[in-house]
Design a protein around this motif. Sequence first.
Motif, PDB file in Angstrom:
ATOM      1  N   GLY A   1       2.264  15.191  61.581  1.00 39.65           N
ATOM      2  CA  GLY A   1       1.939  15.460  60.095  1.00 39.65           C
ATOM      3  C   GLY A   1       2.347  16.897  59.727  1.00 39.65           C
ATOM      4  O   GLY A   1       1.761  17.376  58.635  1.00 39.65           O
ATOM      5  N   ALA A   2       3.181  17.504  60.411  1.00 34.78           N
ATOM      6  CA  ALA A   2       3.572  18.756  60.227  1.00 34.78           C
ATOM      7  C   ALA A   2       5.041  18.704  59.720  1.00 34.78           C
ATOM      8  O   ALA A   2       5.871  18.062  60.220  1.00 34.78           O
ATOM      9  CB  ALA A   2       3.635  19.895  61.257  1.00 34.78           C
ATOM     10  N   SER A   3       5.330  19.570  58.430  1.00 33.80           N
ATOM     11  CA  SER A   3       6.836  19.624  58.081  1.00 33.80           C
ATOM     12  C   SER A   3       7.780  20.171  59.048  1.00 33.80           C
ATOM     13  O   SER A   3       7.598  21.139  59.807  1.00 33.80           O
ATOM     14  CB  SER A   3       6.699  19.924  56.784  1.00 33.80           C
ATOM     15  N   GLY A   4       8.988  19.853  59.098  1.00 40.65           N
ATOM     16  CA  GLY A   4      10.036  20.518  59.848  1.00 40.65           C
ATOM     17  C   GLY A   4      10.131  20.054  61.077  1.00 40.65           C
ATOM     18  O   GLY A   4      10.819  20.750  61.945  1.00 40.65           O
ATOM     19  N   SER A   5       9.806  18.615  61.512  1.00 40.23           N
ATOM     20  CA  SER A   5       9.756  18.327  62.980  1.00 40.23           C
ATOM     21  C   SER A   5      10.324  16.915  62.537  1.00 40.23           C
ATOM     22  O   SER A   5      10.048  15.801  61.984  1.00 40.23           O
ATOM     23  CB  SER A   5       8.498  18.124  63.476  1.00 40.23           C
ATOM     24  N   THR A   6      11.459  16.527  63.368  1.00 45.06           N
ATOM     25  CA  THR A   6      12.092  15.321  63.582  1.00 45.06           C
ATOM     26  C   THR A   6      12.421  14.871  64.984  1.00 45.06           C
ATOM     27  O   THR A   6      12.438  15.793  65.781  1.00 45.06           O
ATOM     28  CB  THR A   6      13.391  15.033  62.501  1.00 45.06           C
ATOM     29  N   VAL A   7      12.713  13.588  65.208  1.00 45.45           N
ATOM     30  CA  VAL A   7      13.113  13.356  66.535  1.00 45.45           C
ATOM     31  C   VAL A   7      14.525  12.841  66.596  1.00 45.45           C
ATOM     32  O   VAL A   7      15.050  11.970  65.879  1.00 45.45           O
ATOM     33  CB  VAL A   7      12.296  12.342  67.169  1.00 45.45           C
ATOM     34  N   ALA A   8      15.460  13.504  67.475  1.00 42.25           N
ATOM     35  CA  ALA A   8      16.569  13.108  67.688  1.00 42.25           C
ATOM     36  C   ALA A   8      16.856  12.401  69.007  1.00 42.25           C
ATOM     37  O   ALA A   8      16.477  12.690  70.184  1.00 42.25           O
ATOM     38  CB  ALA A   8      17.792  14.441  67.661  1.00 42.25           C
ATOM     39  N   ALA A   9      18.205  11.426  68.919  1.00 39.27           N
ATOM     40  CA  ALA A   9      18.536  10.575  70.145  1.00 39.27           C
ATOM     41  C   ALA A   9      19.838  11.486  70.573  1.00 39.27           C
ATOM     42  O   ALA A   9      20.974  11.100  69.952  1.00 39.27           O
ATOM     43  CB  ALA A   9      18.599   9.294  69.826  1.00 39.27           C
ATOM     44  N   THR A  10      19.930  12.250  71.671  1.00 41.82           N
ATOM     45  CA  THR A  10      21.254  12.641  72.160  1.00 41.82           C
ATOM     46  C   THR A  10      21.463  11.936  73.621  1.00 41.82           C
ATOM     47  O   THR A  10      20.633  11.413  74.044  1.00 41.82           O
ATOM     48  CB  THR A  10      20.779  14.186  72.496  1.00 41.82           C
TER      49      THR A  10
ATOM     50  N   GLN B   1      12.939  21.127  65.577  1.00 43.84           N
ATOM     51  CA  GLN B   1      12.178  21.732  64.744  1.00 43.84           C
ATOM     52  C   GLN B   1      12.964  22.674  63.914  1.00 43.84           C
ATOM     53  O   GLN B   1      13.711  23.346  64.252  1.00 43.84           O
ATOM     54  CB  GLN B   1      11.117  22.678  65.618  1.00 43.84           C
ATOM     55  N   ALA B   2      12.285  22.935  62.628  1.00 43.34           N
ATOM     56  CA  ALA B   2      13.073  23.962  61.710  1.00 43.34           C
ATOM     57  C   ALA B   2      11.907  24.427  60.802  1.00 43.34           C
ATOM     58  O   ALA B   2      10.779  23.813  60.592  1.00 43.34           O
ATOM     59  CB  ALA B   2      13.882  22.998  60.517  1.00 43.34           C
ATOM     60  N   LEU B   3      12.165  25.644  60.665  1.00 39.71           N
ATOM     61  CA  LEU B   3      11.137  26.425  59.733  1.00 39.71           C
ATOM     62  C   LEU B   3      12.087  27.217  58.617  1.00 39.71           C
ATOM     63  O   LEU B   3      13.081  27.949  58.866  1.00 39.71           O
ATOM     64  CB  LEU B   3      10.477  27.533  60.463  1.00 39.71           C
ATOM     65  N   VAL B   4      11.889  26.902  57.247  1.00 36.57           N
ATOM     66  CA  VAL B   4      12.432  27.381  56.339  1.00 36.57           C
ATOM     67  C   VAL B   4      11.579  28.198  55.449  1.00 36.57           C
ATOM     68  O   VAL B   4      10.309  27.690  54.979  1.00 36.57           O
ATOM     69  CB  VAL B   4      13.088  26.467  55.276  1.00 36.57           C
ATOM     70  N   THR B   5      11.724  29.709  55.244  1.00 30.45           N
ATOM     71  CA  THR B   5      10.888  30.410  54.504  1.00 30.45           C
ATOM     72  C   THR B   5      11.700  31.440  53.716  1.00 30.45           C
ATOM     73  O   THR B   5      12.703  31.595  53.929  1.00 30.45           O
ATOM     74  CB  THR B   5       9.964  31.472  55.620  1.00 30.45           C
TER      75      THR B   5
ATOM     76  N   ALA C   1      17.492  16.918  58.605  1.00 30.26           N
ATOM     77  CA  ALA C   1      16.403  16.415  58.036  1.00 30.26           C
ATOM     78  C   ALA C   1      15.144  17.262  58.556  1.00 30.26           C
ATOM     79  O   ALA C   1      14.166  17.451  57.492  1.00 30.26           O
ATOM     80  CB  ALA C   1      16.034  14.944  58.589  1.00 30.26           C
ATOM     81  N   ALA C   2      15.182  17.910  59.494  1.00 31.46           N
ATOM     82  CA  ALA C   2      13.986  18.917  59.791  1.00 31.46           C
ATOM     83  C   ALA C   2      14.179  19.985  58.656  1.00 31.46           C
ATOM     84  O   ALA C   2      13.113  20.578  58.430  1.00 31.46           O
ATOM     85  CB  ALA C   2      14.231  19.409  61.300  1.00 31.46           C
ATOM     86  N   ILE C   3      15.313  20.521  58.499  1.00 33.43           N
ATOM     87  CA  ILE C   3      15.366  21.731  57.549  1.00 33.43           C
ATOM     88  C   ILE C   3      14.927  21.229  56.176  1.00 33.43           C
ATOM     89  O   ILE C   3      14.358  21.978  55.497  1.00 33.43           O
ATOM     90  CB  ILE C   3      16.876  21.966  57.439  1.00 33.43           C
TER      91      ILE C   3
END
Length: 382
Positions: free
Chosen positions: A217-226, A238-242, A302-304
Motif C-alpha cells: 500500500g506504499a508508493s514507490g515499491s515494485t517487485v522485479a524478477a531477476t 524501491q524508489a523515492l522521488v521528492t 514503475a517504482a519511480i
Amino acid sequence: SSSMGELDRVLGGGLVPGSAILIGGHPGAGKSTLLLQTLCKLAATQKCLYITGEESLRQVKLRANRLEADMPSLQLMAETNLELIINAITTEKPGVVIVDSIQTVYHPAIESAPGSVSQVRESTAKLMRLAKESGTSIFVVGHVTKEGAIAGPKVLEHMVDTVLQFEGERTHLYRILRAAKNRYGSTNEIGVFEMGEKGLVEVPNPSALFLSERSFGASGSTVAATMEGTRPILVEAQALVTPSSYGVPQRTATGFDYKRLQMLLAVLEKRMGLRLGDRDVFVNIAGGVRVDDPGVDLAVAAAIASSFRDIPADSSTVLVGEIGLGGELRGVAHVPLRVAEAAKLGFEGVVVPEINRKKLADRKELSLVAAGTVLDGVNAVL
C-alpha cells in the motif's frame, strides 16, 4: 561436494581435486566462518587441514565452539612460513586445505615483507603447483582493498582456478557469494547465506527472504524478477522521488547501476512526460543485493513513476523487461523461469515484454500482461 549446497552451486557442482580457489571479501564478511564451517563438515569424510596465519590455534577452536562446528578430526596449524606449510601438506596429504590468509604467508628466501607483491605472488604460485601435483584442493583467503578488489598483483587471480567474492555489509544479515572466475563452472551463479549467531546459514529460497519485509500500500515499491545464473530471484525495487532542495537534483542508486538509473530517468521524462528534472530520485534494491540484470529496468521505472505520482503499484504483480532509449520494452532471457518463480511465491500477475509472450502461452496460473512500451508496462501496475 563441499557439503554446503550454496557453495557447491557457485563452484559449479563441488570441489575439483587439485583445484586452487581464491576467496576474497571485506573484513567481517564471513570468509573464515564459511570456510571453517565447510571444513568441519568435510572432515567427517576426509582428511582436512586448516592453516591459519592470522589467528592462534586457540582462537580458531573458540570460534568452532561458538559455531557449534567442532570436528575432532580436523587438523589445525598456525604457521606463516611457506616452506613449513608445504612440508605439512606433503606429509599429511590432506584432501582439502585452507590457507587463511595468503597475505600473512612468507617465503624465507624472499627478503620482502609478508603481504608484498613478490611474497604473495611466489606463495600462491608454489601452493598452486602443490595442488596440481598432489591433487589436494586448496582454498586461499585473500584480503581486499577498500574498493573491494583482491589485494596484491592481478596475476594472483590469473593463477588460481576459481575466484570467489564474498559480498555483504556487516549491517546486513545476508551475504552473497559470487564467482568472478571459474574454470569448472559458470560465473553467473550466486550463493546466498544469512549470518546468524551460529555462523552462516544457507538460504535455499532467497526470493522469499528478499521480499519478507515488503510494505504493502506504499508508493514507490515494485517487485522485479531477476536472473542470477540459472537461479531466478524476486527482489523489491524501491524508489523515492521528492522535490529537490538544492540547485542540482540528487540521483542515488543502491544495488542498481547508477548510469542505468540516469538513462531510465531520461527515458521516463522524454517518453512518459514525467518532470523529473527538479526532483531528487533515490533507488534501492532491498535486502543488500546488487542487481546487474537489465530485466529489472521496468520494475525500477514503475517504482519511480509510482513514487512520482504517489500511487501505490499493484503489489500482486511482478515486472520483467528491459527498457530501450525509444521507450520500447525489449525482450529478456529466461522469462519462463522468472514467471515460474513468481507463481511459486503466490503472485497473481506478471508484466512481460510483447516479444516474450509466445514463450508463455501455456501459463494459466498467472494473469499475463504483454507490454510493448514502458508507458504500457508502468500503467499496467499503476
